[in-house]
Enzyme design. Structure first.
Site, PDB file in Angstrom:
ATOM      1  N   LYS A   1       0.833  -1.205   0.000  1.00 60.43           N
ATOM      2  CA  LYS A   1       0.000   0.000   0.000  1.00 60.43           C
ATOM      3  C   LYS A   1       0.868   1.255   0.000  1.00 60.43           C
ATOM      4  CE  LYS A   1      -1.800  -1.227   3.899  1.00 60.43           C
ATOM      5  NZ  LYS A   1      -2.607  -1.171   5.125  1.00 60.43           N
TER       6      LYS A   1
ATOM      7  N   TYR B   1      15.938  27.465  16.113  1.00 59.81           N
ATOM      8  CA  TYR B   1      14.734  28.230  16.447  1.00 59.81           C
ATOM      9  C   TYR B   1      14.413  28.145  17.935  1.00 59.81           C
ATOM     10  CZ  TYR B   1      13.397  28.867  11.528  1.00 59.81           C
ATOM     11  OH  TYR B   1      13.352  29.228  10.211  1.00 59.81           O
TER      12      TYR B   1
END
Length: 418
Positions: free
Chosen positions: A56, A295
């Site tokens: 899948k 950050y």
């Protein structure tokens, strides 16, 4: 048992297009030899049940066509996908094995790429409700063929499928339909990795339903329930066929919890991790102790350090949850010993910063050149390594399934031993 197609001639692996070749910087390596080994191990373990494989989401994001070719060559008698689009990818890639579509399909046209596979009897559709069964029966009549269908029974997943009452209704309807063949009946275990009790309950519900309707079921209908962890959990769950997904990539056993009444079975041979993700250091710099990194300054250096930049981030599929926690393996290009290095600061969209300090003898005087362009292994293919897929998944509070599927499709896939 339904007779599945035997061995087929496998053309050379088809390498999917994946944008510009950046393999010298970042690539995902898929070891097809390891994949074949895992398929053979699981297939021997499941025998005499037929071995099928789930490919899948483009083979868990890794490249369904070359993976499917190797799995068929290694013994997979059927391939399972979720959607018609995924099935079409296999058909266009010259896959000749039968394909089972798991989602409910209601229509198909003669112009559809799946039409030839359907009329050849190689396309199996899953039935989730009676109205859908009637729609598929109409398809068979329109095409003048006997459409193979598999009845999906909900035994506890509560994610689509036929209730026990609906199962009986569909079987009775099938008895009068010349253009539909009930080729299989299956269910899916909700917690085979963590809840042996629930798994046994689902198994017993399916067995009771099959016994109740034994007279209406074709003798050659495949009965199946077990995916990778179901195969490992208990031989009783292997039935006529198994559907292995994550196991063919070498993952799965580490997710299984032992309990007092059920201990996970070991595979007769160890599964091999088939996936490796690598990039390179593109920038190196010295920084003083207490310098903030990244950050929001979530990390401050505890020592004078050498920090490297690697051009991958959450936009490439590296989990942001590994901020200040992840580890990668770095191999300097001058041949000196490599080592595991910590991720420092926040994972960015397209880069991470890593601590290279322990790879040198003296931070102040070390030559930085050999560290620049050093290979960085984000995901190792060696079981037990702190940057192996299962270990990273545990650290990220995720799963091996998610880590593989989230790898950005734009990154080149390199298929080893094709």
């Amino acid at each position: 048992m339904v007779e599945l197609h035997g061995p087929v001639t496998i053309p050379p692996a088809v390498h999917r297009e994946a944008g510009p070749d950046r393999s010298s910087i970042t690539r995902v390596e898929v070891d097809l030899e390891a994949l074949g080994h895992n398929a053979r191990v699981l297939g021997r373990m499941a025998a005499p049940a037929a071995f099928s494989a789930a490919v899948k989401k483009d083979g868990y994001g890794l490249g369904a066509v070359p993976i499917a070719h190797r799995l068929v060559k290694s013994g997979a008698r059927m391939l399972c996908v979720y959607s018609p689009e995924e099935a079409e990818q296999l058909v266009l890639g010259a896959i000749q094995a039968p394909i089972l579509i798991l989602m409910p399909v209601w229509e198909l046209s003669r112009t559809d790429a799946l039409y030839r596979a359907a009329v050849a009897g190689r396309l199996h559709l899953t039935i989730h409700e009676k109205d859908q069964f009637e729609a598929v029966a109409k398809l068979g009549r329109t095409f003048g063929m006997q459409m193979p269908v598999q009845l999906y029974v909900d035994t506890g997943m509560s994610r689509g499928g036929l209730s026990p009452e609906q199962f009986g209704d569909v079987l009775r309807a099938a008895a009068g339909k010349a253009y539909v063949k009930v080729a299989g009946v299956y269910t899916h275990f909700a917690s085979a990795d963590t809840d042996p009790g629930m798994t046994l309950d689902q198994h017993e519900r399916l067995a009771a339903l099959l016994e109740e309707h034994a007279q209406a079921l074709p003798d050659d209908a495949l009965v199946h329930a077990a995916a990778t962890t179901g195969v490992l959990r208990d031989p009783r769950y292997r039935l006529d066929m198994v559907r292995c997904g994550i196991g063919v990539f070498g993952y799965g056993p580490e997710r299984m919890s032992a309990t007092e009444d059920s201990t996970p079975l070991d595979t007769p041979e160890p599964l091999q991790h088939a996936v490796r993700w690598v990039s390179r250091v593109v920038h190196v710099q010295r920084y003083a102790r207490r310098t903030p990194v990244g950050y929001n300054a979530t990390h401050k250096l505890k020592r004078d350090s050498i920090v490297g930049v690697v051009p991958i981030g959450y936009g490439d599929g590296y989990p942001i949850s590994l901020t200040n926690k992840g580890q990668v393996y770095v191999a300097p290009r001058d041949g000196r010993p490599g080592g595991h290095c910590k991720v420092l600061g926040k994972v960015n969209m397209d880069q991470i910063t890593i601590d290279l300090t322990d790879l040198v003898d003296d931070t102040a005087s070390a030559e930085l050149g050999p560290l620049r362009d050093a290979e960085v292994e984000l995901y190792a293919n060696r079981p037990g390594e702190p940057n192996s897929v299962p270990q990273v998944a545990a650290l990220a509070k995720s799963s091996s399934y998610e880590l593989l599927c989230r790898l950005n499709a734009a990154m080149p896939r390199k298929f080893l031993h094709a």
